[in-house]
Structures are given as structure tokens and as C-alpha cells.
Design an enzyme around this catalytic site. Sequence first.
Site, PDB file in Angstrom:
ATOM      1  N   CYS A   1       0.806  -1.225   0.000  1.00  0.00           N
ATOM      2  CA  CYS A   1       0.000   0.000   0.000  1.00  0.00           C
ATOM      3  C   CYS A   1       0.833   1.266   0.000  1.00  0.00           C
ATOM      4  O   CYS A   1       0.304   2.353  -0.206  1.00  0.00           O
ATOM      5  CB  CYS A   1      -0.937  -0.001   1.200  1.00  0.00           C
ATOM      6  SG  CYS A   1      -2.059  -1.383   1.171  1.00  0.00           S
TER       7      CYS A   1
ATOM      8  N   PHE B   1      -9.762  -5.517   0.427  1.00  0.00           N
ATOM      9  CA  PHE B   1      -8.937  -5.155  -0.734  1.00  0.00           C
ATOM     10  C   PHE B   1      -9.716  -5.211  -2.039  1.00  0.00           C
ATOM     11  O   PHE B   1     -10.563  -6.092  -2.235  1.00  0.00           O
ATOM     12  CB  PHE B   1      -7.695  -6.052  -0.819  1.00  0.00           C
ATOM     13  CG  PHE B   1      -6.675  -5.732   0.245  1.00  0.00           C
ATOM     14  CD1 PHE B   1      -5.922  -4.578   0.164  1.00  0.00           C
ATOM     15  CD2 PHE B   1      -6.499  -6.567   1.337  1.00  0.00           C
ATOM     16  CE1 PHE B   1      -4.998  -4.255   1.149  1.00  0.00           C
ATOM     17  CE2 PHE B   1      -5.576  -6.262   2.330  1.00  0.00           C
ATOM     18  CZ  PHE B   1      -4.817  -5.098   2.233  1.00  0.00           C
TER      19      PHE B   1
ATOM     20  N   HIS C   1      -3.884   7.379   2.788  1.00  0.00           N
ATOM     21  CA  HIS C   1      -4.211   6.061   2.235  1.00  0.00           C
ATOM     22  C   HIS C   1      -5.290   5.403   3.110  1.00  0.00           C
ATOM     23  O   HIS C   1      -5.059   5.173   4.307  1.00  0.00           O
ATOM     24  CB  HIS C   1      -2.962   5.175   2.197  1.00  0.00           C
ATOM     25  CG  HIS C   1      -3.299   3.734   1.944  1.00  0.00           C
ATOM     26  ND1 HIS C   1      -3.880   3.292   0.780  1.00  0.00           N
ATOM     27  CD2 HIS C   1      -3.172   2.625   2.729  1.00  0.00           C
ATOM     28  CE1 HIS C   1      -4.081   1.991   0.843  1.00  0.00           C
ATOM     29  NE2 HIS C   1      -3.667   1.559   2.021  1.00  0.00           N
TER      30      HIS C   1
ATOM     31  N   ASN D   1      -9.748  -0.884  -0.442  1.00  0.00           N
ATOM     32  CA  ASN D   1      -8.314  -0.601  -0.359  1.00  0.00           C
ATOM     33  C   ASN D   1      -7.625  -1.221  -1.572  1.00  0.00           C
ATOM     34  O   ASN D   1      -7.475  -2.440  -1.646  1.00  0.00           O
ATOM     35  CB  ASN D   1      -7.782  -1.199   0.965  1.00  0.00           C
ATOM     36  CG  ASN D   1      -6.278  -1.023   1.137  1.00  0.00           C
ATOM     37  OD1 ASN D   1      -5.570  -0.683   0.201  1.00  0.00           O
ATOM     38  ND2 ASN D   1      -5.797  -1.294   2.341  1.00  0.00           N
TER      39      ASN D   1
HETATM   40  C1  LIG Z   1     -11.882  -4.437   9.827  1.00  0.00           C
HETATM   41  C2  LIG Z   1     -12.514  -3.172  10.380  1.00  0.00           C
HETATM   42  C3  LIG Z   1     -13.227  -2.445   9.284  1.00  0.00           C
HETATM   43  C4  LIG Z   1     -13.504  -3.559  11.484  1.00  0.00           C
HETATM   44  O1  LIG Z   1     -14.058  -2.409  12.072  1.00  0.00           O
HETATM   45  P1  LIG Z   1     -14.031  -2.174  13.661  1.00  0.00           P
HETATM   46  O2  LIG Z   1     -12.645  -2.402  14.143  1.00  0.00           O
HETATM   47  O3  LIG Z   1     -14.639  -0.861  13.931  1.00  0.00           O
HETATM   48  O4  LIG Z   1     -15.030  -3.280  14.168  1.00  0.00           O
HETATM   49  P2  LIG Z   1     -14.836  -4.482  15.203  1.00  0.00           P
HETATM   50  O5  LIG Z   1     -13.801  -4.187  16.222  1.00  0.00           O
HETATM   51  O6  LIG Z   1     -16.197  -4.809  15.683  1.00  0.00           O
HETATM   52  O7  LIG Z   1     -14.290  -5.638  14.261  1.00  0.00           O
HETATM   53  C5  LIG Z   1     -15.156  -6.418  13.453  1.00  0.00           C
HETATM   54  C6  LIG Z   1     -14.519  -7.768  13.327  1.00  0.00           C
HETATM   55  O8  LIG Z   1     -13.303  -7.622  12.573  1.00  0.00           O
HETATM   56  C7  LIG Z   1     -12.274  -8.326  13.233  1.00  0.00           C
HETATM   57  N1  LIG Z   1     -10.976  -7.723  12.916  1.00  0.00           N
HETATM   58  C8  LIG Z   1     -10.615  -6.441  13.040  1.00  0.00           C
HETATM   59  N2  LIG Z   1      -9.331  -6.284  12.667  1.00  0.00           N
HETATM   60  C9  LIG Z   1      -8.889  -7.495  12.283  1.00  0.00           C
HETATM   61  C10 LIG Z   1      -7.659  -7.989  11.795  1.00  0.00           C
HETATM   62  N3  LIG Z   1      -6.621  -7.170  11.583  1.00  0.00           N
HETATM   63  N4  LIG Z   1      -7.557  -9.303  11.507  1.00  0.00           N
HETATM   64  C11 LIG Z   1      -8.627 -10.125  11.679  1.00  0.00           C
HETATM   65  N5  LIG Z   1      -9.826  -9.699  12.124  1.00  0.00           N
HETATM   66  C12 LIG Z   1      -9.944  -8.419  12.438  1.00  0.00           C
HETATM   67  C13 LIG Z   1     -12.625  -8.158  14.704  1.00  0.00           C
HETATM   68  O9  LIG Z   1     -11.985  -9.137  15.500  1.00  0.00           O
HETATM   69  C14 LIG Z   1     -14.122  -8.339  14.688  1.00  0.00           C
HETATM   70  O10 LIG Z   1     -14.454  -9.693  14.704  1.00  0.00           O
HETATM   71  P3  LIG Z   1     -15.703 -10.212  15.598  1.00  0.00           P
HETATM   72  O11 LIG Z   1     -16.897  -9.437  15.124  1.00  0.00           O
HETATM   73  O12 LIG Z   1     -15.788 -11.665  15.304  1.00  0.00           O
HETATM   74  O13 LIG Z   1     -15.359  -9.918  17.015  1.00  0.00           O
HETATM   75  C15 LIG Z   1     -11.435  -2.269  11.033  1.00  0.00           C
HETATM   76  O14 LIG Z   1     -10.856  -2.928  12.157  1.00  0.00           O
HETATM   77  C16 LIG Z   1     -10.348  -1.828  10.084  1.00  0.00           C
HETATM   78  O15 LIG Z   1     -10.528  -0.944   9.250  1.00  0.00           O
HETATM   79  N6  LIG Z   1      -9.169  -2.385  10.293  1.00  0.00           N
HETATM   80  C17 LIG Z   1      -7.968  -1.966   9.572  1.00  0.00           C
HETATM   81  C18 LIG Z   1      -7.573  -3.036   8.645  1.00  0.00           C
HETATM   82  C19 LIG Z   1      -6.104  -2.898   8.308  1.00  0.00           C
HETATM   83  O16 LIG Z   1      -5.234  -3.329   9.095  1.00  0.00           O
HETATM   84  N7  LIG Z   1      -5.816  -2.303   7.170  1.00  0.00           N
HETATM   85  C20 LIG Z   1      -4.448  -2.110   6.744  1.00  0.00           C
HETATM   86  C21 LIG Z   1      -4.334  -2.760   5.466  1.00  0.00           C
HETATM   87  S1  LIG Z   1      -2.683  -2.832   5.059  1.00  0.00           S
HETATM   88  C22 LIG Z   1      -2.377  -1.556   4.102  1.00  0.00           C
HETATM   89  O17 LIG Z   1      -3.232  -0.774   3.815  1.00  0.00           O
HETATM   90  C23 LIG Z   1      -0.983  -1.522   3.652  1.00  0.00           C
HETATM   91  C24 LIG Z   1      -0.538  -2.670   2.785  1.00  0.00           C
HETATM   92  O18 LIG Z   1      -1.333  -3.540   2.475  1.00  0.00           O
HETATM   93  O19 LIG Z   1       0.624  -2.694   2.377  1.00  0.00           O
END
Ligand SMILES: CC(C)(COP(=O)(O)OP(=O)(O)OC[C@H]1O[C@@H](n2cnc3c(N)ncnc32)[C@H](O)[C@@H]1OP(=O)(O)O)[C@@H](O)C(=O)NCCC(=O)NCCSC(=O)CC(=O)O
Length: 391
Positions: A164, A215, A306, A339
Site C-alpha cells: 500500500c 482489498f 491512504h 483498499n
Molecule cells: C476491519 C474493520 C473495518 C472492522 O471495524 P471495527 O474495528 O470498527 O469493528 P470491530 O472491532 O467490531 O471488528 C469487526 C470484526 O473484525 C475483526 N478484525 C478487526 N481487525 C482485524 C484484523 N486485523 N484481523 C482479523 N480480524 C480483524 C474483529 O476481531 C471483529 O471480529 P468479531 O466481530 O468476530 O469480534 C477495522 O478494524 C479496520 O478498518 N481495520 C484496519 C484493517 C487494516 O489493518 N488495514 C491495513 C491494510 S494494510 C495496508 O493498507 C498496507 C498494505 O497492504 O501494504
Amino acid sequence: MATVHQIRRAQRADGPAAVLAIGTANPETTMLQGDYADYYFRVTKSEHHADLKDKLKRICKKSGIEKRHLHLDEELLAAHPDFSDRTLPTLDARIEIASAAVPALAASAAAKAIAEWGRPASDITHLIVSTYSGGKAPSADLRLASLLGLRPTVSRTILSLNGCSGGGRALQIAKELAENNRGARVLVACSEITLMAFYGPLEDRLDTILGQGIFGDGASAAIVGADPVVVGTVERPLFEMAFATQTTIPKTEGDISMQLMKGGLDFHLSTRVPKLLKSNIERCLLDTFDLLGVSAMWNDLFWAIHPGGRVILDHVEELLALDDGKLAASRRVLSEFGNMSGATVIFVLDELRRRMARGEEVAEWGVMMAFGPGITIETMVLHATCNLQEN
Ligand SMILES: CC(C)(COP(=O)(O)OP(=O)(O)OC[C@H]1O[C@@H](n2cnc3c(N)ncnc32)[C@H](O)[C@@H]1OP(=O)(O)O)[C@@H](O)C(=O)NCCC(=O)NCCSC(=O)CC(=O)O
């Protein structure tokens, strides 16, 4: 004979590099986020993982994403049912598909940027391509150069697996090339398709579920150059590239990672990513502005962050105490496309310029930030030209 110093001075541009044009493209197949969990568990024949399906539904609901575009549609998957099983040897087939699809998608985006730029493609002197969907040489950069009819002397660079942060890195390199090579016109193209990392769910890999849920596929392109031509074809700088930094968050190598394996691209995301970014972004911004020798009020700037995930944008907004709407461009891109890894940040610039043209964002100075494996933070301070307000 001139001195080396004179030669070097003559090579340098006078002005700062600027983004002169932007283009974007996505595969035709659209997937509504509300339908994705049902679709994914059906096509991967994983309905028996009811708990994981419910989790994916919850992720999709909270993702801030309305729809995504995907190259790997049901028809293509039907021809490659083994893509659903990450233990099967599918890497060759995936690379074969990606090595045609990635440059083709990049070419669609680049053609739009070139049309906006108004000069012939043969005037492009440098090409930088970023993708995580490589695995072959010659790479997507050469294929793209050929699709666009670039000159044989075009100076090509491929950035592979930058994830990313690829768009941010590519734009930083483009800035250096444009400012250090008088007359250079750099085409940046970022093209990402999730086909490389598509497979069915596993109980012990919850990041797979997350990745499948956020993604999307897309390509973006920007033309970067300094000293805009004002005779004949008039070039219109959009964002001037004032200053750029790259920071790596120590001891986070294992938090975002990708590795080619026999079954495709293994994409790992730790649950710490949003918090790690939250605790490092402001320091990174302060250091960047310190190096520039200026201080800034965060709400006086425009922002091209991003959109790695909805919660990352929420964290940035809260941390910097940003007013409502300051991250509207990032949120809209996330909502419309998901994303798209390295391609995303140029989509955000494209959305920002539309908002500026409508008068919805009036800040003159701003910051672009992209995050990727490392964890790497690419930061660039931008200046919006008056061309953005005039459209
Ligand atoms: C996934 C989300 C939309 C969920 O929203 P919320 O956090 O507000 O909601 P929430 O806490 O109720 O989470 C909903 C469910 O998602 C799960 N969950 C959250 N984060 C997780 C993760 N990293 N891995 C696995 N599961 C995950 C929680 O456990 C929960 O499960 P349950 O409901 O069973 O309890 C958010 O956490 C988010 O935007 N996370 C960021 C994702 C990320 O790391 N992006 C970076 C990409 S990398 C990048 O961009 C760079 C690259 O690729 O190089």
C-alpha cells in the site's frame, strides 16, 4: 569542455515537480460489499465455516466500503477452481493472468492521464510502475511501455511488493527524477489486482478474512514534471510536490507482509496495524514539518491519507483532531473501491481535486500519506495550485 558541476546544474529543473495529470481505472466487475460474504463463501465452497462467514459479514458491514471492483470474477474462478485452495500449486497460473491484466489495467489509467496531460505519450521520459502482482521479467513496466507506445529510451523502474505504500514511494521517486532531469516527464502507474491473494478461508488465518473483505482492484496513473510547458501544449500543474519523507516504524517487519508461495501471494496483516499507525503518524508529520522548517495547523491542510481501513482513517481523524470532512476524499475512495493497495493514494488525489474544483476543500497546502510493509510511512507535503480551483 564544461565542468561536471556545470553539467549537473544544467540537468536540474528550475521549479518543483508537480502532478500534471491523473487517470484511474478499475475492472468492470463490481461487487457490492453487502453481497460479498455470501459470494465469497459460495464460490470458495466454504459454507461450512459459518462462524467465519458471520465474521466476514461483520467486517464488511463496518468496513466503510460500499463496493469494490474485482478482476477475478466468477467466470474466471470457474476456470481456476483450485485458486480457492491455498495449498494447491496455482502460482504459475496466477502470474500468467496477472502479467497480462496488471499492465492492461495500468494502460487504461495511464491513457486517461496522458489525454488530460495533452502531450503525446512519446514525450514521457521515465516510467515507474508499482504492483504487488508481479513474478515475471520483463515486468509490467515493459508491457505497459509497449501498450502505450512509449519511446524505446524511456527510463523504466518497477517497484514490486511495496504494497500500500507503493503509490507514495513511486510519487517520491518521480519527484526526484523530475527535479533532477530538466524536461523529464515521469509516468507513475500503480496497478493492483487481488487475484494473486485470493483463496478460501482458514480458521487459523483471520487476516485472510480481513484481506478478502477490504482489498479491491484498480490502477492509477499520474504524470509528474517540473517547469510546466506554457507554449503550444499548456501543461497545468495540479499538486506541486514540496517535500517528501519516508519513515519506518521500528520492529514492525512482521505486521504487514507478503510472500509468494506455491498457492499465490500470502498476505499477512496483524491486528496491531491500526494502533501502530495511530501511535506513529503524528510524530512522523511533526518530523516532516520540522525538516521543512515550518509548523502547520492540521486543520488548515488538505489530506490525502491512504484509506488502509475505516478504523485507520478514524484514528487519524481523532489523533489530529481533524474537522468533519477533512478525510472525505479518503473515505469516498474507500467506499467506492475498497483498499486498492498502492494504487489507492492517487485515487485519493483525484478525488481531492474534484472536491477542490467544487469548493469543498479550500486548503492550499496538504499532506499525502501512504502506509505499507515495513511498516513504512511515505509522507509528501503538497501545494495545490490555482488550476485546481478553476475547473
Ligand atoms: C476491519 C474493520 C473495518 C472492522 O471495524 P471495527 O474495528 O470498527 O469493528 P470491530 O472491532 O467490531 O471488528 C469487526 C470484526 O473484525 C475483526 N478484525 C478487526 N481487525 C482485524 C484484523 N486485523 N484481523 C482479523 N480480524 C480483524 C474483529 O476481531 C471483529 O471480529 P468479531 O466481530 O468476530 O469480534 C477495522 O478494524 C479496520 O478498518 N481495520 C484496519 C484493517 C487494516 O489493518 N488495514 C491495513 C491494510 S494494510 C495496508 O493498507 C498496507 C498494505 O497492504 O501494504
